[in-house]
Write a protein that holds these residues in place. Structure first.
Motif, short mmCIF file in Angstrom:
data_model
loop_
_atom_site.label_atom_id
_atom_site.label_comp_id
_atom_site.label_asym_id
_atom_site.label_seq_id
_atom_site.Cartn_x
_atom_site.Cartn_y
_atom_site.Cartn_z
N LEU A 206 0.86 -1.18 0.00
CA LEU A 206 0.00 0.00 0.00
C LEU A 206 0.90 1.23 0.00
N SER A 207 0.75 2.08 -1.01
CA SER A 207 1.57 3.28 -1.13
C SER A 207 0.69 4.52 -1.03
N ILE A 208 1.11 5.46 -0.18
CA ILE A 208 0.44 6.74 -0.01
C ILE A 208 1.52 7.80 -0.16
N GLY A 209 1.49 8.55 -1.29
CA GLY A 209 2.59 9.46 -1.57
C GLY A 209 3.89 8.68 -1.63
N PRO A 210 4.95 9.12 -0.94
CA PRO A 210 6.23 8.42 -0.99
C PRO A 210 6.36 7.31 0.05
N GLU A 211 5.31 7.07 0.84
CA GLU A 211 5.38 6.04 1.88
C GLU A 211 4.77 4.74 1.38
N THR A 212 5.38 3.62 1.76
CA THR A 212 4.91 2.31 1.31
C THR A 212 4.99 1.32 2.46
N ARG A 247 5.95 2.13 -5.60
CA ARG A 247 6.13 3.58 -5.76
C ARG A 247 6.42 3.95 -7.20
N ILE A 248 7.15 3.09 -7.91
CA ILE A 248 7.49 3.38 -9.31
C ILE A 248 6.24 3.43 -10.17
N PHE A 257 -2.39 7.11 -4.12
CA PHE A 257 -3.06 6.36 -3.06
C PHE A 257 -3.50 5.06 -3.71
N ASN A 258 -2.66 4.03 -3.62
CA ASN A 258 -2.83 2.87 -4.48
C ASN A 258 -2.19 1.65 -3.82
N SER A 259 -2.67 0.46 -4.17
CA SER A 259 -2.04 -0.77 -3.69
C SER A 259 -1.58 -1.60 -4.87
N CYS A 260 -0.54 -2.37 -4.63
CA CYS A 260 0.11 -3.17 -5.67
C CYS A 260 0.28 -4.60 -5.15
N GLU A 261 -0.10 -5.57 -5.96
CA GLU A 261 0.02 -6.97 -5.56
C GLU A 261 1.10 -7.66 -6.37
N MET A 262 1.92 -8.45 -5.67
CA MET A 262 3.05 -9.11 -6.31
C MET A 262 3.21 -10.52 -5.77
N LYS A 295 -2.06 7.67 9.38
CA LYS A 295 -1.01 8.68 9.59
C LYS A 295 -0.36 9.07 8.28
N ALA A 296 -0.09 8.12 7.41
CA ALA A 296 0.54 8.44 6.13
C ALA A 296 -0.38 9.31 5.28
N LEU A 297 -1.68 9.03 5.32
CA LEU A 297 -2.64 9.82 4.55
C LEU A 297 -2.71 11.25 5.09
N VAL A 298 -2.66 11.41 6.40
CA VAL A 298 -2.65 12.74 6.99
C VAL A 298 -1.36 13.48 6.63
N ARG A 299 -0.22 12.79 6.75
CA ARG A 299 1.07 13.43 6.47
C ARG A 299 1.15 13.91 5.02
N TRP A 300 0.77 13.04 4.09
CA TRP A 300 0.89 13.40 2.67
C TRP A 300 -0.07 14.53 2.32
#
Length: 417
Positions: A206-212, A247-248, A257-262, A295-300
């Protein structure tokens, strides 16, 4: 000129109550932020309503967190107007996030040399609703052997809609019987056939801005148990790559504000899904990871508003493809080069420094809120609206235990207690 500026964050919501309540509470803990120019910034939020709007009517919300417009077109068009006319910052933008479509992301990441499993797009099972279908189909649609295509991919494989979303229409195909049944049921959905990977770990980032946050995801478990609380479940190389890919791809498409599955096998990472317009942030599924996400959503959101960050209009995908074409870089070197572009896009270093300076108090304040009766009441309301009465105490204990684990680890990390 010194003074006070109030920034309004709009929440465009569907049926969610848990994370918006937590977001509003934590945003209230941020407090005024005074920048070097002497301006004091105050942050507030409001839940947006849906109503007729004049295309010239000013929009007072400077940033919108959108959880609705991927399926509800009226607010989607309001978001487009807000961005084009008023410069509103959008998480995520409907201009770059094509309603959870996976196909473009598959193609882009393949072009960049990442290990997307072999994927084939097959025509519709049923005719599309268009008067021109019969003529076009008769003249130009070539016959194909679905069983032969699947056989060449190898069983098991997966059939999934090209645009995806919430596991809609996804089928595991173990044999020809499964194949025929799933294709017949696909109707007017346009489907991919995708080879599967014999994997060790299903990772969801789960990535929010530069945080993952990369999490150990178990898709066959019930939703409340899908995210395993585990640390060090990936090798250092695979852990770096899973976080980097998330993030890439976000930087590449302008998503925030997105999630990636691998799928992960040893050190090898295979991206299979990375376009989620409305990523899961429910307390009843994220549980232990829920405080980090809010917290990441608030920070970004705070960073974007106070620093005046502007939304990306030109995606500049050519910069990524130029790296893909370089002969002097190996796979790891290209990944690092892609990540450098992503960090540039998200202003990662500046963001980290800004948060350390202006939001250093947020971790301790958030910890106290997640220990409070206010959080317990929010959790109980969520459980009561999610589960039948006879299961509610069981799930309250389940989620309180997981949040309690996060609280103890956070107290240790912050050296408080």
């Amino acid at each position: 000129m010194a003074g006070t500026r109030t920034h309004v964050i709009g929440l465009l919501l569907g049926a969610e109550e848990d994370w918006p309540t937590a977001f509003e509470a934590l945003l209230g803990l941020v407090g005024p932020i005074t920048t070097d120019d002497g301006v004091t910034h105050e942050l507030t939020s409001e839940r947006l309503t849906i109503e007729p709007f004049d295309l010239r009517q000013p929009v007072r919300t400077e940033l919108v967190i959108d959880r609705l417009a991927h399926w509800y077109y009226h607010p989607r068009e309001w978001l487009k107007k807000a961005a084009l006319v008023d410069g509103t910052y959008l998480l995520n933008s409907p201009f770059t996030f094509q309603s959870m479509e996976k196909h473009s992301a598959y193609c882009a990441l393949m072009r960049m040399g990442l290990k997307v499993p072999r994927t084939i797009l097959v025509p519709y099972k049923n005719p599309v609703d268009n008067v021109r279908w019969a003529y076009t189909s008769a003249k130009y649609n070539r016959p194909f052997d679905l069983k032969q295509i699947a056989g060449n991919l190898g069983y098991p494989l997966y059939m999934k809609p090209f645009d995806g979303g919430g596991w809609r229409g996804v089928s595991r195909i173990d044999d020809e019987q499964d194949l025929v049944r799933a294709y017949d049921e696909s109707g007017e959905m346009l489907m991919h056939l995708q080879a599967t990977i014999d994997y060790d770990v299903f990772a969801r980032a789960l990535s929010i801005g530069p945080e993952t946050m990369v999490m150990n995801f178990r898709p066959d478990e019930p939703m409340h148990n899908r995210y395993a609380v585990s640390h060090g479940f990936l090798s250092p190389r695979a852990g770096h790559e899973t976080a980097a890919i998330s993030r890439i791809v976000n930087a590449l498409f302008g998503w925030e504000f997105n999630s990636c599955e691998m799928l992960v096998k040893g050190d090898e990472v295979y991206p299979i899904d990375y376009a989620n317009a409305c990523p899961d942030v429910a307390v009843t599924s994220l549980h232990y990871y829920f405080p980090w996400a809010i917290k990441a959503l608030v920070r970004w959101s705070a960073y974007c508003l106070v620093t005046g960050r502007r939304a990306t209009v030109d995606l500049q995908t050519r910069r990524y493809f130029d790296i893909a074409d370089r002969d002097d870089l190996n796979e790891a070197g290209k990944l690092d080069a892609y990540l450098a572009l992503a960090d540039e896009h998200f202003e990662t270093e500046a963001y980290q420094q800004w948060c350390a300076r202006h939001l250093g108090h947020l971790d301790a304040a958030a910890l106290e809120w997640f220990k409070s009766d206010d959080f317990t009441r929010m959790l109980r309301r969520t459980v009561e609206t999610t589960y039948p009465e006879h299961e509610r105490e069981l799930f309250m204990a389940h989620f309180q235990g997981l949040i309690g684990l996060w609280v103890r680890e956070e107290e240790s990390r912050l050296a408080v207690g």
